[in-house]
Write a protein that holds these residues in place. Sequence first.
Motif, short mmCIF file in Angstrom:
data_model
loop_
_atom_site.label_atom_id
_atom_site.label_comp_id
_atom_site.label_asym_id
_atom_site.label_seq_id
_atom_site.Cartn_x
_atom_site.Cartn_y
_atom_site.Cartn_z
N MET B 1 0.83 -1.20 0.00
CA MET B 1 0.00 0.00 0.00
C MET B 1 0.86 1.26 0.00
O MET B 1 1.92 1.28 0.61
CB MET B 1 -0.91 0.02 1.23
N LYS B 2 0.36 2.27 -0.69
CA LYS B 2 1.14 3.49 -0.80
C LYS B 2 1.08 4.26 0.52
O LYS B 2 0.25 4.00 1.38
CB LYS B 2 0.55 4.35 -1.90
N ASP B 3 1.93 5.20 0.62
CA ASP B 3 1.92 6.08 1.77
C ASP B 3 0.59 6.83 1.81
O ASP B 3 0.03 7.19 0.78
CB ASP B 3 3.11 7.03 1.62
N PHE B 4 0.08 7.03 3.03
CA PHE B 4 -1.25 7.61 3.18
C PHE B 4 -1.37 8.99 2.52
O PHE B 4 -2.30 9.25 1.75
CB PHE B 4 -1.59 7.69 4.67
N GLU B 5 -0.39 9.85 2.80
CA GLU B 5 -0.45 11.22 2.27
C GLU B 5 -0.39 11.22 0.74
O GLU B 5 -1.07 12.00 0.06
CB GLU B 5 0.68 12.05 2.88
N LEU B 7 -1.51 8.86 -1.15
CA LEU B 7 -2.83 8.42 -1.63
C LEU B 7 -3.82 9.59 -1.63
O LEU B 7 -4.57 9.78 -2.59
CB LEU B 7 -3.35 7.28 -0.75
N VAL B 8 -3.81 10.37 -0.55
CA VAL B 8 -4.72 11.52 -0.45
C VAL B 8 -4.46 12.49 -1.59
O VAL B 8 -5.40 12.96 -2.25
CB VAL B 8 -4.56 12.22 0.92
N VAL B 9 -3.18 12.76 -1.86
CA VAL B 9 -2.83 13.69 -2.93
C VAL B 9 -3.29 13.14 -4.28
O VAL B 9 -3.86 13.86 -5.11
CB VAL B 9 -1.30 13.96 -2.93
N LEU B 11 -5.76 10.91 -4.87
CA LEU B 11 -7.24 10.94 -4.98
C LEU B 11 -7.74 12.36 -5.19
O LEU B 11 -8.65 12.59 -6.00
CB LEU B 11 -7.87 10.32 -3.73
N ALA B 12 -7.13 13.31 -4.47
CA ALA B 12 -7.55 14.70 -4.62
C ALA B 12 -7.25 15.19 -6.04
O ALA B 12 -8.04 15.95 -6.62
CB ALA B 12 -6.84 15.58 -3.59
N GLY B 13 -6.15 14.70 -6.60
CA GLY B 13 -5.79 15.07 -7.97
C GLY B 13 -6.80 14.56 -8.99
O GLY B 13 -6.98 15.17 -10.05
N GLU B 14 -7.45 13.44 -8.64
CA GLU B 14 -8.44 12.86 -9.57
C GLU B 14 -9.85 13.42 -9.32
O GLU B 14 -10.81 12.99 -9.97
CB GLU B 14 -8.50 11.35 -9.39
N ALA B 15 -9.97 14.35 -8.36
CA ALA B 15 -11.30 14.81 -7.96
C ALA B 15 -11.82 15.89 -8.90
O ALA B 15 -11.92 17.06 -8.52
CB ALA B 15 -11.26 15.33 -6.53
#
Lengths: 168, 211
Positions: B1-5, B7-9, B11-15
């Motif tokens: 699994m990727k680093d949490f931060e 992943l957030v970046v 997912l936010a980039g795909e938003a």
Amino acid sequence: MRKALGGDQAAYAELLRETARLLRPFLSRRIGFEGDADDVLQEILVSIHKARHTYDGNRPYKPWMYAIAKFRLQDYLRVHYADQLRHAEDIDDLENIFGADVTEPAISYESISGEVLKLPEKQATILRLIHQEGYTSKEVATTLGMTESAVKVAAHRAYKVLRQKLER
Amino acid sequence: MKDFEQLVVQLAGEASMVKPAPHPYLLSLKLIGAGAAYLAVSLAVSGLRPDWTQAISQPWFVAEIVILFAVFVAASLSAALLSFPDLHQKRGLAFAPLWMFALFLVVMWFAWRADSPPAALPLHTIECTSCIVLVAFLPTAWTFYIMRNYASTHFHWAGSVAILSAFSVGALWLRLQEANDSIAHVVEWHYLPTLAFAVLGLWIGRRLLKW
């Protein structure tokens, strides 16, 4: 979430962080392993991302978010317990073990003493002082003029050699 | 699994801006409308039962059709609600088909009591079930196709109500098309198979609606 649905990336990132902050205690109460809880948390965030079009912003966010979290948690637990069952011992296999004589030790005191005597003199002395005289590592270190960590290392090496010899 | 931060970046980039799903009431109207139109077309093609004027003068037949249509409506509404992870926070409505089906069983029990002396059993048996399955095939495929666009967290139950909704259309069509008044026959070869397929839907839902 409304801002996120409108394409505000900063608001969405903040929402995901806040969601993770809410979910961490929820997951750690239900999953024993820290690493697994982190994995499930990330899966939940990905699921929230995939299903975000099913949230319209007119109803509370938390029930929607927890519904997805519980769904993913159940998925994890289902797989986890299925694995546990796969690796479980069959009760029929255990009967062979029950039949074995477990009260008769395979290794006698004499055989251990004999092997200790074959160890290098310093290691044998350390084991004798610790296990027969009841010295602590610190007292052994003072008696033999060694550091405490050196005594522990020597004892550890001695145990390793003894284990190898007695398991043969 | 990727680093949490990370992943957030990501997912936010795909938003990008997303079009919210329609309200489940609208979605259920879409399902009900499509099902009703399909039923009307099927009946137009096959024709109504020849004794339909006589049949609609029997109160228990009318009650059976009305409640069966209500089962279809409740199952379609439930399928729409179950397409949302939180059931659109209308849990009571999502389980409405259970109550509607219980009411249907009560109506059938009264219809069976009223069927005295019992009407003659038709010669055919499994053919009725086969017809229902054939007619229900398209609505089933359509309902699952629609539901797969959303995110059901109760995929077993969602699969079951989707099948119940589609098979209600099939059962309605057959009841309005076939000149048959034997309650024992319709229970055995129309409604029990419909219920059996709804139970099978628990498994189909798991296969088709898991995401």
